[in-house]
Scaffold this active site. Structure first.
Site, PDB file in Angstrom:
ATOM      1  N   ASP A   7      34.835  38.587  38.051  1.00  0.00           N
ATOM      2  CA  ASP A   7      33.994  39.516  37.295  1.00  0.00           C
ATOM      3  C   ASP A   7      32.566  39.311  37.789  1.00  0.00           C
ATOM      4  O   ASP A   7      31.911  38.330  37.428  1.00  0.00           O
ATOM      5  CB  ASP A   7      34.096  39.254  35.792  1.00  0.00           C
ATOM      6  CG  ASP A   7      33.228  40.211  34.992  1.00  0.00           C
ATOM      7  OD1 ASP A   7      33.353  41.428  35.187  1.00  0.00           O
ATOM      8  OD2 ASP A   7      32.402  39.728  34.188  1.00  0.00           O
ATOM      9  N   GLU A  67      36.539  43.925  39.906  1.00  0.00           N
ATOM     10  CA  GLU A  67      36.314  45.185  39.216  1.00  0.00           C
ATOM     11  C   GLU A  67      35.656  46.169  40.174  1.00  0.00           C
ATOM     12  O   GLU A  67      34.754  45.806  40.925  1.00  0.00           O
ATOM     13  CB  GLU A  67      35.426  44.947  37.995  1.00  0.00           C
ATOM     14  CG  GLU A  67      35.362  46.119  37.050  1.00  0.00           C
ATOM     15  CD  GLU A  67      34.629  45.764  35.778  1.00  0.00           C
ATOM     16  OE1 GLU A  67      35.292  45.673  34.731  1.00  0.00           O
ATOM     17  OE2 GLU A  67      33.401  45.564  35.845  1.00  0.00           O
ATOM     18  N   ASP A 140      32.637  36.886  30.439  1.00  0.00           N
ATOM     19  CA  ASP A 140      32.821  37.127  31.876  1.00  0.00           C
ATOM     20  C   ASP A 140      34.068  36.407  32.397  1.00  0.00           C
ATOM     21  O   ASP A 140      34.737  36.896  33.304  1.00  0.00           O
ATOM     22  CB  ASP A 140      31.586  36.638  32.654  1.00  0.00           C
ATOM     23  CG  ASP A 140      30.295  37.137  32.042  1.00  0.00           C
ATOM     24  OD1 ASP A 140      29.749  38.128  32.529  1.00  0.00           O
ATOM     25  OD2 ASP A 140      29.849  36.527  31.054  1.00  0.00           O
TER      26      ASP A 140
END
Length: 167
Positions: A7, A67, A140
């Site tokens: 992340d 992501e 996170d």
């Protein structure tokens, strides 16, 4: 399949390593790479690269999942995030690992079942899916684990589709 989920963030980059298949998931490792807000960008990026390289060497994942780019309101923040994503891809590529990218909606759908789930819902489901004693902190880290879980579920689905197509 051992997957490293990342992340990306300009101050906190979460990472999570999950081993598993569609039917069974196992927590391997997770943490947060923190860099000071006032640290120069090149120094931040170097720190993130070195730490991710250490995580890859320690856990020997088969692939990396991150992501995908999303649209940010603040262009400067989006640019910083792009730099960190590039460093994550570079760390994976330097280790000879393939990189998969997933949209935020896909990640949340794979883990929570709803693409617009709140961060707290993602944390809670990650805790349940990996049989953890507490929710991963900071968020996170939960997001990174969710990205890894998403890749495992997606890979299992694609494998089933390929098997069905060959029949």
């Amino acid at each position: 399949m051992i997957v490293l989920g990342i992340d990306c963030g300009s101050e906190i980059t979460g990472f999570g390593v999950v081993d598993g298949s569609a039917s069974k998931l196992r927590f391997v490792d997770a943490g947060a790479i923190r860099v000071a807000a006032r640290e120069p960008l090149p120094s931040k990026l170097h720190t993130i690269f070195v730490r991710l390289a250490e995580v890859i060497a320690k856990n020997q994942p088969e692939c990396v999942a991150i992501e995908d780019v999303f649209y940010a309101v603040n262009a400067k923040s989006a640019l910083k995030l792009g730099h960190v994503r590039g460093i994550a891809m570079l760390a994976a590529s330097a280790a000879g690992l393939p990189v998969a990218e997933y949209a935020p909606l896909s990640i949340k759908s794979a883990v929570v079942g709803y693409g617009k789930a709140e961060k707290s819902q993602v944390q809670n489901m990650v805790m349940r899916l990996l049989d953890l004693k507490s929710e991963p902190e900071p968020p996170d880290v939960a997001d990174a684990l969710a990205i890894a879980i998403c890749h495992i579920h997606t890979a299992a689905t694609l494998q089933k589709q390929r098997a069905t197509t060959r029949s």
